[in-house]
Design a protein around this motif. Structure first.
Motif, short mmCIF file in Angstrom:
data_model
loop_
_atom_site.label_atom_id
_atom_site.label_comp_id
_atom_site.label_asym_id
_atom_site.label_seq_id
_atom_site.Cartn_x
_atom_site.Cartn_y
_atom_site.Cartn_z
N LEU A 51 2.22 -5.64 1.56
CA LEU A 51 2.82 -4.32 1.55
C LEU A 51 1.96 -3.33 0.77
O LEU A 51 1.73 -2.18 1.21
N GLY A 52 1.45 -3.76 -0.39
CA GLY A 52 0.62 -2.86 -1.19
C GLY A 52 -0.67 -2.48 -0.48
O GLY A 52 -1.07 -1.30 -0.48
N THR A 84 -1.22 -2.49 2.76
CA THR A 84 -0.90 -1.66 3.92
C THR A 84 -0.67 -0.21 3.50
O THR A 84 -1.07 0.73 4.20
N THR A 85 -0.04 -0.01 2.35
CA THR A 85 0.14 1.35 1.83
C THR A 85 -1.20 2.02 1.57
O THR A 85 -1.41 3.19 1.91
#
Length: 756
Positions: A735-736, A738-739
């Motif tokens: 998630l990190g 991808t951000t």
């Protein structure tokens, strides 16, 4: 552009220099010899190139005259050649399966990865995610290592087709093999078209790569090597799109998907090599002014997205593999074996660089074969480069030929020096077997050689017919390769997997399912479990084959487990004490090994010991009950008296408790222990376990044997030991990253818009 004669710049006026250089070679070290020979080759090539009367065709072949990347073929021409190529790939698959059924189940695939895939697939389709395999190594988590493709979704699709559509789950690897061959061919065809090849030669390049000896012989031996192969040409095609013009979010998503999915195939070495080739290729194109530097920045979000997709497994793999060190011998292919790259069996024969192979040695030279026509064209093209002045244009236009030469130098191992340097760098020191760079060489030589041929015949009167003819000849040679790639890195005659004889099934059957038993195999090699070419070998349930039949084994086949610090602390020292690998060839085992092995068997709950009939003469002194050889029983089964159960109270080790072992861990019924107290679950207490008593977490610790020891609370009914890899932390990293990718792409898109 200067005339060719002015480009040369060197002449050989004194032949005496050559004789002096040959004499000096006798007194130089290997790296200096290689350097001097390379310099002499450069001089000779430049001299020869300068004296060619009409060198225009050579200049055209290496892209210095005319349009280097031009392809004006109408789009409809793709369909017939692509369809023909897919049909020929299917024909090659049929040939391989006709000559050798279960073609893709050999060597490590037979003994290691396929049994683990069968267990994981059975577990998944029964509703349990396969975090854990209880059948090998006293229990461990192969999916956490990331090297068996157990997290690669197409594996389970192939298993479903084999089991539910074909009615034979042992055909899963054959379904996967066909899928990968077609996937790789279409990926290479697409990449070749992106680099300007016309359809006939794009088809030839796709077949030359996916039916090369390296892909077939290594792919049938190490299945994950085969699965990683198609993603390398996909990276190459995306690099061509990056060179051709501006890219955007779709290109970033495609690059991220290719990088991320390729990691799940399990062959991290090829994944790293593919990324390395892609990154170096992009940098070279920028340095050669083939594309602007700003476009190179779009690679960053694509690579980050790929790492984000890989992050769940990557994080778990790094957590599991911490503390493991591996070494490489520096071996590679021999200089004298280079001819096997362009000439197949029976014209040439060559051994495997690492000495692999037990039978069918005559076919091992096919391991190096890359296709005569395209590989020879690539060699001629690269030799032509030595005779011109090196410019940015030359590097950019012939990036495939230069890449092929660099990959070949690396495949030579320490002999050429480049591999010695690379394997001493951070990260790369984990990798072994320099000859694996033949995969990149095959791809570069296939596309680079096809480009040389296309540029050469483009000026001929019937150039398109020549293209079609050469493509058909190259395809025929690759069909011949599929016909002759009949060996593997360790050829096993047995087919997967014969049913157990009645006497074995009866002897290994536990009294009840609630009280399973553990087995072990007695072989002369304990550090690396023995394998044999004899047809009855699978009946020993050695290596990871116990997972196929559903028996809990003390042994297994996984170098990462042997070298893991936890296994080295508790299990490996005891095995080394009773290690039989130091025996002289055909020497009998010493009688005192019996007591050492009995102690190990009893502690780990081994109730049956299997001895392959072939090894009986070596153990009869230590195990007199084996008696004379008995050909009617290929495997002897010896009982072990007084073995510990797989679950027991520490105060009463003779009383077993009901236990269930599956893909999530172990579940023990402790209702018969109302007072609670110290309890042993006879599996290895790997650090990532979590133990619950009636749903409440309780601590655990390894005992002196590395078994799981817990204090059962009074009144507890069920004990649940679940192996829990840190998937959650991996998804947080995903998630990190991808951000970061989204932010990076937004900044690049805005800057490009402002510049426009």
């Amino acid at each position: 552009m200067k005339p060719i004669s002015q480009d040369a710049g060197y002449t050989l006026r004194q032949p005496l220099y050559i004789w002096a250089g040959a004499c000096i070679l006798l007194f130089l070290s290997l790296p200096l010899k290689i350097a001097l020979l390379g310099f002499i080759f450069l001089l000779v090539a430049r001299w020869g190139f300068a004296h060619v009367r009409d060198a225009a065709w050579l200049r055209r072949a290496i892209g210095l005259d005319g349009e280097a990347w031009a392809d004006h073929s109408p789009p409809p021409r793709d369909k017939p050649w692509l369809s023909a190529g897919c049909g020929l790939m299917l024909l090659a698959f049929v040939l391989m399966e006709y000559i050798q059924p279960y073609y893709f189940v050999q060597d490590d695939a037979f003994c290691g990865s396929f049994p683990l895939v069968l267990h994981a697939s059975r577990s998944l389709f029964s509703g349990v995610f396969p975090n854990y395999n209880p059948y090998q190594f006293l229990g461990w988590s192969p999916i956490s290592e990331g090297i068996f493709a157990l997290a690669y979704p197409p594996i389970y699709g192939a298993y479903a087709v084999a089991r539910f559509a074909l009615g034979n789950e042992y055909l899963a690897y054959e379904c996967m093999g066909l899928f990968v061959l077609l996937q790789g061919f279409m990926a290479t065809y697409w990449a070749a078209r992106q680099w300007g090849l016309r359809p006939p030669l794009a088809m030839a390049a796709g077949m030359a790569f996916m039916l090369s000896g390296t892909v077939l012989i290594v792919g049938r031996s190490w299945s994950t090597f085969l699965y990683a192969t198609p993603y390398v040409p996909l990276m190459a095609g995306l690099l061509a799109q990056l060179r051709s013009g501006p890219v955007g979010w779709r290109w970033v998503l495609a690059l991220g998907a290719v990088i991320g999915l390729s990691f799940y195939t399990g062959f991290v070495q090829i994944w790293v090599y593919g990324l390395l080739w892609f990154g170096l290729g992009a940098v070279v194109l920028v340095m050669c002014r083939e594309m602007p530097f700003r476009r190179l920045l779009w690679c960053a979000p694509g690579i980050l997205l790929g790492i984000a997709i890989a992050a769940p497994l990557l994080y778990v793999q790094m957590d599991t593999a911490s503390g493991i060190a591996r070494q490489d011998s520096g071996l590679g292919i021999g200089f004298k074996d280079v001819i096997a790259i362009v000439l197949p069996y029976p014209f040439t024969r060559a051994p495997h660089p690492q000495g692999y192979g037990v039978t069918r040695h005559e076919y091992m030279g096919m391991y190096l074969y890359s296709g005569t026509i395209l590989a020879a064209a690539a060699g001629i093209g690269f030799a032509s480069l030595a005779g011109i002045r090196w410019t940015r244009q030359m590097w950019a236009v012939n990036i495939w030929l230069v890449g092929a030469f660099a990959a070949l130098l690396l495949a030579f191992g320490d002999k050429a020096g480049l591999w010695w340097v690379m394997r001493h760098l951070p990260l790369f020191h984990f990798f072994r077997n320099a000859e694996r760079f033949m995969l990149l060489f095959n791809l570069c030589a296939a596309i680079g050689g096809a480009l040389v041929l296309q540029r050469t015949v483009s000026g001929w009167r019937r150039g398109r017919r020549w293209e079609a003819g050469l493509a058909c000849m190259a395809a025929a040679l690759m069909l011949y390769t599929a016909f002759m790639a009949r060996t593997s890195l360790y050829f096993i005659e047995a087919k997967p997997y014969p049913p157990l004889p009645a006497y074995m099934a009866e002897a290994l059957k536990p009294a009840t399912d609630a009280f399973p038993q553990r087995i072990a195999s007695l072989t002369p090699w304990e550090s690396i479990p023995a394998r044999s070419i004899l047809p009855d070998y699978p009946l020993t349930l050695e290596q990871d084959i116990a997972s196929v039949y559903g028996y809990f084994s003390m042994s297994g086949y996984d170098p990462m487990v042997w070298e893991h610090e936890f296994y080295a602390q508790y299990v490996r020292p005891r095995l080394h004490q009773a290690d039989l690998s130091r025996l002289e060839p055909n020497a009998p085992a010493p009688p005192d090994c019996r007591s050492m092995r009995d102690a190990i068997y009893k502690a780990y709950g081994v109730q049956r010991v299997l001895v392959f009939e072939f090894f009986v003469p070596r153990f009869v002194d230590a195990f007199p009950e084996l008696g004379e050889t008995d050909p009617s029983r290929p495997v002897r089964i010896l009982p072990v008296e007084g073995a510990s159960p797989l679950a027991f109270a520490e105060a009463n080790p003779a009383e077993p408790f009901p236990i269930v072992l599956d893909g999530h861990g172990a579940t023990v019924d402790v209702s018969g222990l109302p007072q609670g107290g110290p309890f042993i679950v006879n599996i290895l207490a790997w650090p990532r376990f979590k133990v619950y008593a009636d749903g409440k977490p309780i601590p655990f610790a390894p005992d002196e044997w590395g078994r799981m020891r817990v204090d059962v609370p009074p009144g507890a009914k069920m004990l649940d030991a679940a192996y829990c890899p840190p998937w959650g932390a991996g998804f947080v990293w995903m998630l990190g990253l991808t951000t970061l990718v989204v932010l990076f792409m937004a900044i690049l898109a805005r800057q490009d818009k402002n510049r426009a």
